[in-house]
Design an enzyme around this catalytic site. Structure first.
Site, PDB file in Angstrom:
ATOM      1  N   ARG A 194       0.791 -26.846 -28.550  1.00 16.95           N
ATOM      2  CA  ARG A 194       1.456 -25.702 -27.925  1.00 16.95           C
ATOM      3  C   ARG A 194       2.106 -24.768 -28.952  1.00 16.95           C
ATOM      4  O   ARG A 194       3.176 -24.212 -28.713  1.00 16.95           O
ATOM      5  CB  ARG A 194       2.488 -26.166 -26.897  1.00 16.95           C
ATOM      6  CG  ARG A 194       1.934 -27.058 -25.800  1.00 16.95           C
ATOM      7  CD  ARG A 194       0.939 -26.327 -24.904  1.00 16.95           C
ATOM      8  NE  ARG A 194       0.372 -27.243 -23.934  1.00 16.95           N
ATOM      9  CZ  ARG A 194      -0.759 -27.927 -24.114  1.00 16.95           C
ATOM     10  NH1 ARG A 194      -1.475 -27.774 -25.226  1.00 16.95           N
ATOM     11  NH2 ARG A 194      -1.207 -28.739 -23.191  1.00 16.95           N
ATOM     12  N   GLU A 215       8.927 -26.080 -23.866  1.00 12.79           N
ATOM     13  CA  GLU A 215       7.613 -25.452 -23.903  1.00 12.79           C
ATOM     14  C   GLU A 215       7.715 -24.017 -23.423  1.00 12.79           C
ATOM     15  O   GLU A 215       7.041 -23.122 -23.936  1.00 12.79           O
ATOM     16  CB  GLU A 215       6.613 -26.236 -23.041  1.00 12.79           C
ATOM     17  CG  GLU A 215       5.216 -25.643 -23.043  1.00 12.79           C
ATOM     18  CD  GLU A 215       4.182 -26.530 -22.371  1.00 12.79           C
ATOM     19  OE1 GLU A 215       3.221 -25.984 -21.817  1.00 12.79           O
ATOM     20  OE2 GLU A 215       4.330 -27.777 -22.398  1.00 12.79           O
ATOM     21  N   SER A 247       5.147 -25.793 -16.866  1.00 14.19           N
ATOM     22  CA  SER A 247       5.693 -26.965 -17.575  1.00 14.19           C
ATOM     23  C   SER A 247       6.851 -26.534 -18.464  1.00 14.19           C
ATOM     24  O   SER A 247       6.693 -25.669 -19.330  1.00 14.19           O
ATOM     25  CB  SER A 247       4.608 -27.623 -18.426  1.00 14.19           C
ATOM     26  OG  SER A 247       3.599 -28.171 -17.603  1.00 14.19           O
TER      27      SER A 247
END
EC number: 1.3.1.98
Length: 295
Positions: free
Chosen positions: A168, A287, A217
């Protein structure tokens, strides 16, 4: 602040809450929607280098703080949302194209391997920058290269190896805007691709609060763990702060139940991090991007 002339649309004090999934947060000092890549490159070239620049896609993985975002927010519109087949296994995708459009075009062209993009609620620019992924696949697995406009206005093509991808995260420079990307999959039957996309869509619908005001998320999965399981074990499922709530359906999602401020959403996330750290010793990493200034 004196800004360069543009051919697209430049709006001062533009509200950002309607443009992000949480439906909270302040305004952009300036919102720039370029007409085309040349308009964007010329603007960034002539813009005072001290002015910060941030790209905004669908706003699905972002908390815009209540004090708003200083500088210029760049939002790519329809001119950057085209997807075309290059050959039997490759697609050329504009930075403003959605994951759904990319995967659907791939299906119709008989290109497999990019079905997972169906499940990423964002645009090509966003998930190239963040190495978006789901269902065991990541953008780095299918990306060939991407075209970017750097903060200086310089246009450059970067190969996947240039992006320094990790989980990520990419090494794309601050202020760079991804305007296009090439993805490569493999030849496959459209019916099989469609079936896999349908499976992914059904699984997401069953397990995630997709019809709520959310940011996707919230925390990265720590090595050897699932973030949702750590959050659940720390007793955070359903936890609230004002109108912000940890989803009861999938507790790695934060929700805006009505009129939550971005400060409440972010504070709830920090409370979850504290509780998980105390319970398991694991420090959760955000995130979701948190941008702008507090009010």
């Amino acid at each position: 602040m004196v800004l360069p002339a543009v051919r697209g649309r430049l709006t001062q004090g533009a509200p950002l809450a309607p443009l992000v999934w949480f439906k909270s947060g302040g305004t952009a000092q300036w919102l720039f929607e370029p007409r085309d890549a040349d308009d964007l490159a010329d603007f960034l070239r002539d813009l005072d280098p001290a002015v910060p620049v941030m790209a905004l896609g669908l706003g699905s993985n972002m908390i815009v703080r209540d004090g708003g975002v200083p500088g210029v927010v760049v939002r790519l519109g329809k001119a950057f949302a085209q997807v075309e087949r290059l050959d039997d296994t490759s697609l050329r995708c504009g930075g403003g194209a959605s994951g759904i459009l990319v995967s659907s075009t791939a299906r119709d062209a008989g290109i497999g391997g990019v079905e997972f993009l169906r499940s990423i609620p964002g645009t090509v620019g966003g998930f190239v920058r963040m190495n978006g992924g789901a269902y065991g696949r990541e953008v780095k697995d299918v990306l060939v290269d991407c075209d970017v406009v750097l903060r200086s206005g310089e246009r450059r093509t970067l190969a996947v190896a240039d992006l320094g991808y990790t989980y990520r995260h990419s090494a794309l420079p601050t202020g760079a805007v991804v305007i296009a990307a090439t993805f490569r999959g493999h030849a496959a039957e459209p019916a099989a691709i469609g079936a896999e996309m349908d499976r992914i869509a059904a699984e997401r619908e069953a397990s995630q609060p997709l019809r709520s005001k959310t940011g996707g998320s919230t925390f990265k999965n720590p090595a050897g763990h699932k973030a949702w399981a750590l959050i659940d074990a720390a007793g955070c499922r359903g936890l609230t702060r004002g109108d912000a709530q940890v989803s009861e359906k999938h507790c790695n999602f934060l929700l805006n139940l009505g009129s939550a401020t971005s400060a409440e959403i972010e504070a709830l996330g920090e409370e979850v991090r504290d509780k998980v750290k105390a319970q398991s010793g694991v420090t959760l990493e955000w995130e979701i991007q948190r941008v702008g200034v507090a009010k």
